[in-house]
Design a protein around this motif. Structure first.
Motif, mmCIF file in Angstrom:
data_model
loop_
_atom_site.group_PDB
_atom_site.id
_atom_site.type_symbol
_atom_site.label_atom_id
_atom_site.label_comp_id
_atom_site.label_asym_id
_atom_site.label_seq_id
_atom_site.Cartn_x
_atom_site.Cartn_y
_atom_site.Cartn_z
ATOM 1 N N THR A 234 0.823 -1.219 0.000
ATOM 2 C CA THR A 234 0.000 0.000 0.000
ATOM 3 C C THR A 234 0.855 1.266 0.000
ATOM 4 O O THR A 234 0.353 2.350 0.308
ATOM 5 N N LYS A 235 2.138 1.123 -0.344
ATOM 6 C CA LYS A 235 2.989 2.315 -0.457
ATOM 7 C C LYS A 235 2.457 3.201 -1.585
ATOM 8 O O LYS A 235 2.088 2.721 -2.655
ATOM 9 N N ARG A 236 2.465 4.504 -1.330
ATOM 10 C CA ARG A 236 1.890 5.448 -2.293
ATOM 11 C C ARG A 236 2.965 6.255 -3.003
ATOM 12 O O ARG A 236 3.987 6.612 -2.416
ATOM 13 N N ASP A 237 2.717 6.530 -4.259
ATOM 14 C CA ASP A 237 3.574 7.399 -5.043
ATOM 15 C C ASP A 237 3.460 8.820 -4.482
ATOM 16 O O ASP A 237 2.357 9.358 -4.380
ATOM 17 N N PRO A 238 4.579 9.464 -4.098
ATOM 18 C CA PRO A 238 4.498 10.804 -3.503
ATOM 19 C C PRO A 238 3.973 11.867 -4.463
ATOM 20 O O PRO A 238 3.499 12.915 -4.024
ATOM 21 N N ASP A 239 4.040 11.599 -5.779
ATOM 22 C CA ASP A 239 3.591 12.592 -6.744
ATOM 23 C C ASP A 239 2.098 12.471 -7.056
ATOM 24 O O ASP A 239 1.408 13.474 -7.207
ATOM 25 N N THR A 240 1.634 11.234 -7.164
ATOM 26 C CA THR A 240 0.241 11.040 -7.584
ATOM 27 C C THR A 240 -0.666 10.556 -6.461
ATOM 28 O O THR A 240 -1.884 10.633 -6.582
ATOM 29 N N GLY A 241 -0.081 10.044 -5.392
ATOM 30 C CA GLY A 241 -0.892 9.523 -4.302
ATOM 31 C C GLY A 241 -1.447 8.135 -4.569
ATOM 32 O O GLY A 241 -2.172 7.594 -3.731
ATOM 33 N N THR A 242 -1.146 7.547 -5.708
ATOM 34 C CA THR A 242 -1.652 6.221 -6.031
ATOM 35 C C THR A 242 -0.683 5.143 -5.542
ATOM 36 O O THR A 242 0.488 5.405 -5.276
ATOM 37 N N ILE A 243 -1.163 3.896 -5.450
ATOM 38 C CA ILE A 243 -0.365 2.793 -4.934
ATOM 39 C C ILE A 243 0.724 2.399 -5.933
ATOM 40 O O ILE A 243 0.489 2.323 -7.141
ATOM 41 N N ILE A 244 1.932 2.139 -5.417
ATOM 42 C CA ILE A 244 3.053 1.678 -6.229
ATOM 43 C C ILE A 244 2.962 0.158 -6.371
ATOM 44 O O ILE A 244 2.917 -0.542 -5.356
ATOM 45 N N PRO A 245 2.916 -0.380 -7.581
ATOM 46 C CA PRO A 245 2.870 -1.837 -7.737
ATOM 47 C C PRO A 245 4.102 -2.487 -7.090
ATOM 48 O O PRO A 245 5.234 -2.132 -7.400
ATOM 49 N N SER A 246 3.854 -3.434 -6.190
ATOM 50 C CA SER A 246 4.951 -4.013 -5.407
ATOM 51 C C SER A 246 5.559 -5.248 -6.047
ATOM 52 O O SER A 246 6.573 -5.768 -5.565
ATOM 53 N N GLY A 247 4.951 -5.757 -7.114
ATOM 54 C CA GLY A 247 5.456 -6.993 -7.703
ATOM 55 C C GLY A 247 5.161 -8.186 -6.805
ATOM 56 O O GLY A 247 4.327 -8.121 -5.896
ATOM 57 N N ARG A 248 5.870 -9.275 -7.043
ATOM 58 C CA ARG A 248 5.721 -10.476 -6.222
ATOM 59 C C ARG A 248 6.663 -10.365 -5.037
ATOM 60 O O ARG A 248 7.887 -10.320 -5.203
ATOM 61 N N LEU A 249 6.120 -10.313 -3.826
ATOM 62 C CA LEU A 249 6.949 -10.152 -2.640
ATOM 63 C C LEU A 249 7.522 -11.499 -2.189
ATOM 64 O O LEU A 249 6.903 -12.548 -2.351
ATOM 65 N N GLN A 250 8.711 -11.438 -1.605
ATOM 66 C CA GLN A 250 9.335 -12.641 -1.065
ATOM 67 C C GLN A 250 9.902 -12.355 0.316
ATOM 68 O O GLN A 250 10.367 -11.259 0.605
ATOM 69 N N LEU A 251 9.832 -13.369 1.167
ATOM 70 C CA LEU A 251 10.400 -13.304 2.509
ATOM 71 C C LEU A 251 11.766 -13.966 2.460
ATOM 72 O O LEU A 251 11.894 -15.132 2.075
ATOM 73 N N VAL A 252 12.800 -13.227 2.840
ATOM 74 C CA VAL A 252 14.179 -13.711 2.788
ATOM 75 C C VAL A 252 14.669 -13.988 4.199
ATOM 76 O O VAL A 252 14.657 -13.102 5.062
ATOM 77 N N VAL A 253 15.101 -15.224 4.442
ATOM 78 C CA VAL A 253 15.639 -15.611 5.747
ATOM 79 C C VAL A 253 16.858 -16.492 5.545
ATOM 80 O O VAL A 253 17.101 -17.006 4.454
ATOM 81 N N GLY A 254 17.620 -16.678 6.626
ATOM 82 C CA GLY A 254 18.694 -17.654 6.643
ATOM 83 C C GLY A 254 18.175 -18.969 7.216
ATOM 84 O O GLY A 254 16.978 -19.117 7.517
ATOM 85 N N TYR A 255 19.077 -19.904 7.403
ATOM 86 C CA TYR A 255 18.664 -21.216 7.914
ATOM 87 C C TYR A 255 18.053 -21.128 9.310
ATOM 88 O O TYR A 255 17.191 -21.936 9.676
ATOM 89 N N ALA A 256 18.471 -20.146 10.122
ATOM 90 C CA ALA A 256 17.989 -20.048 11.500
ATOM 91 C C ALA A 256 16.480 -19.817 11.569
ATOM 92 O O ALA A 256 15.825 -20.261 12.519
ATOM 93 N N LEU A 257 15.911 -19.136 10.585
ATOM 94 C CA LEU A 257 14.476 -18.837 10.586
ATOM 95 C C LEU A 257 13.705 -19.614 9.519
ATOM 96 O O LEU A 257 12.511 -19.378 9.332
ATOM 97 N N GLU A 258 14.373 -20.531 8.835
ATOM 98 C CA GLU A 258 13.716 -21.233 7.735
ATOM 99 C C GLU A 258 12.481 -22.008 8.203
ATOM 100 O O GLU A 258 11.410 -21.925 7.588
ATOM 101 N N ALA A 259 12.613 -22.770 9.287
ATOM 102 C CA ALA A 259 11.491 -23.585 9.763
ATOM 103 C C ALA A 259 10.315 -22.712 10.185
ATOM 104 O O ALA A 259 9.151 -23.007 9.864
ATOM 105 N N GLU A 260 10.591 -21.639 10.907
ATOM 106 C CA GLU A 260 9.516 -20.738 11.347
ATOM 107 C C GLU A 260 8.834 -20.073 10.153
ATOM 108 O O GLU A 260 7.612 -19.961 10.103
ATOM 109 N N ALA A 261 9.623 -19.664 9.180
ATOM 110 C CA ALA A 261 9.051 -19.029 7.987
ATOM 111 C C ALA A 261 8.168 -20.019 7.219
ATOM 112 O O ALA A 261 7.105 -19.648 6.709
#
Length: 376
Positions: A227-254
């Motif tokens: 829901t981040k907004r473009d400061p010029d137009t006030g419209t939502i910036i397309p975020s693309g496909r989001l990914q959660l990045v973790v190391g091995y320590a948080l892999e199981a929890e993620a």
């Protein structure tokens, strides 16, 4: 799958067209006598790697008595190095958007943002309205030359220390991909500690925090980025496909968070109720195999958002590493060049060199969030 040395030897006579140095080498190599020797050396080296002591004796005898065997061995090692590089796994493509540069000068990744504007109605016989002016953000990136040398000494060759020579085809390509990861992943984290890179994840960029990785906090971050907004137009910036990045320590929890079909949610009266997991199938889990500690990052998958947070550049025409051995053995007293595998004129050492040209740089931080996982 990696080619065996025998397969490499059988393929050397192919791909000889063109004006590149590699094609020129292959034309020189595609001779019947040399091909026969290369096939023989490939079989011997293969047997040696399987543990044959007889093969070790035969290889050493060939390398110390036959110029053709020495040249064929160097030719095989050169080709094995080249084919090993693209087969090795690397981490940076999971996070950085690739690009190319034409020289060593900085290239500016210009982000020309017109915003999410829409066309206006144009009444009959009236002029078209003007679009709002763009906002230009520029992120410089440049390629740099990297490399190392390794020497196989005259003494090692006489002492039958073939392991030193035969480790080069594996060691040099691995060094190249490790260098790519080192340059790329340091944009995100400190590779020695796993801490977030504070040059990118900081209060000024508004993309850092201490939230603990759990369903509620992850949902909060994902919603915020989407829901981040473009400061010029006030419209939502397309975020693309989001990914959660973790190391091995948080892999199981993620994995538990993203794979769960139902989540327990407080009912406000001291109890809990089950609700569908809003994150399931909406966010990709990416494990950074070189990330220590419990920091975690949410960011767009490379190539899915117009505001890329991390860039990786290679020099156009030099995208792959260049591997060589040094041919400065001088000339024999009876005339004629001394083959490279006899060692250099100065110190009798056969020198191998690897060169790789690359660069990495930060881009737009807008669609990123990083946490050290120390909070609640």
């Amino acid at each position: 799958m990696n080619m065996s040395l025998l397969e490499i030897a059988e393929s050397i006579s192919q791909e000889t067209s063109g004006t590149t140095p590699a094609s020129y080498r292959r034309r020189l190599e595609a001779r019947p006598g040399l091909m026969e020797t290369a096939l023989g050396m490939a079989k011997l080296i293969g047997h040696y790697r399987e543990g044959s002591s007889r093969a070790a004796l035969e290889i050493n005898e060939a390398l110390t008595t036959s110029d053709l065997a020495q040249y064929a061995s160097g030719m095989l090692i050169d080709r094995e190095i080249q084919q090993n590089y693209p087969a090795l796994p690397t981490q940076w493509p999971k996070f950085l958007t690739p690009t190319t540069v034409k020289d060593f000068k900085p290239k500016y990744m210009s982000e020309l943002v017109l915003g999410a504007q829409v066309f206006k109605d144009v009444p009959e016989r009236t002029g078209y309205p003007m679009a709002k002016g763009p906002r230009l953000a520029e992120y410089p990136i440049s390629a740099k030359k990297t490399g190392l040398m390794y020497g196989w000494s005259f003494e090692a060759r006489i002492n039958d220390d073939l392991d030193q020579l035969l480790m080069v085809p594996n060691a040099f390509p691995q060094m190249a991909v490790d260098t790519e990861d080192d340059r790329g992943l340091r944009l995100l984290i400190n590779l020695e500690t796993g801490a977030l890179n504070t040059g990118f994840f900081n209060a000024g960029n508004g993309n850092v925090g201490t939230l603990k990785l759990n369903p509620t906090n992850l949902q909060t971050v994902v919603t915020s980025l989407r829901t981040k907004r473009d400061p010029d137009t006030g419209t939502i910036i397309p975020s693309g496909r989001l990914q959660l990045v973790v190391g091995y320590a948080l892999e199981a929890e993620a994995e538990r968070i993203l794979a769960a079909e139902k989540l327990l949610v407080s009912d406000g009266n001291g109890g809990y109720r089950e609700e569908p997991n809003p994150l399931r199938g909406k966010v990709d889990l990416v494990v950074n195999e070189k990330q220590l500690g419990e920091s975690w990052i949410v960011m767009p998958k490379p190539g899915t958002a117009i505001r890329a947070p991390f860039w990786f550049a290679k020099l156009r025409g030099y995208e792959s590493p260049d591997f060589r051995y040094k041919a400065d053995g001088g000339r024999s007293m009876g005339g004629g060049d001394v083959v490279a595998t006899e060692g250099s004129f100065d110190d009798d050492t056969v020198w191998f060199r690897g060169r790789h040209i690359m660069g990495a740089a930060h881009g737009d931080p807008t669609l990123t969030y990083g946490s050290d996982n120390s909070g609640v």
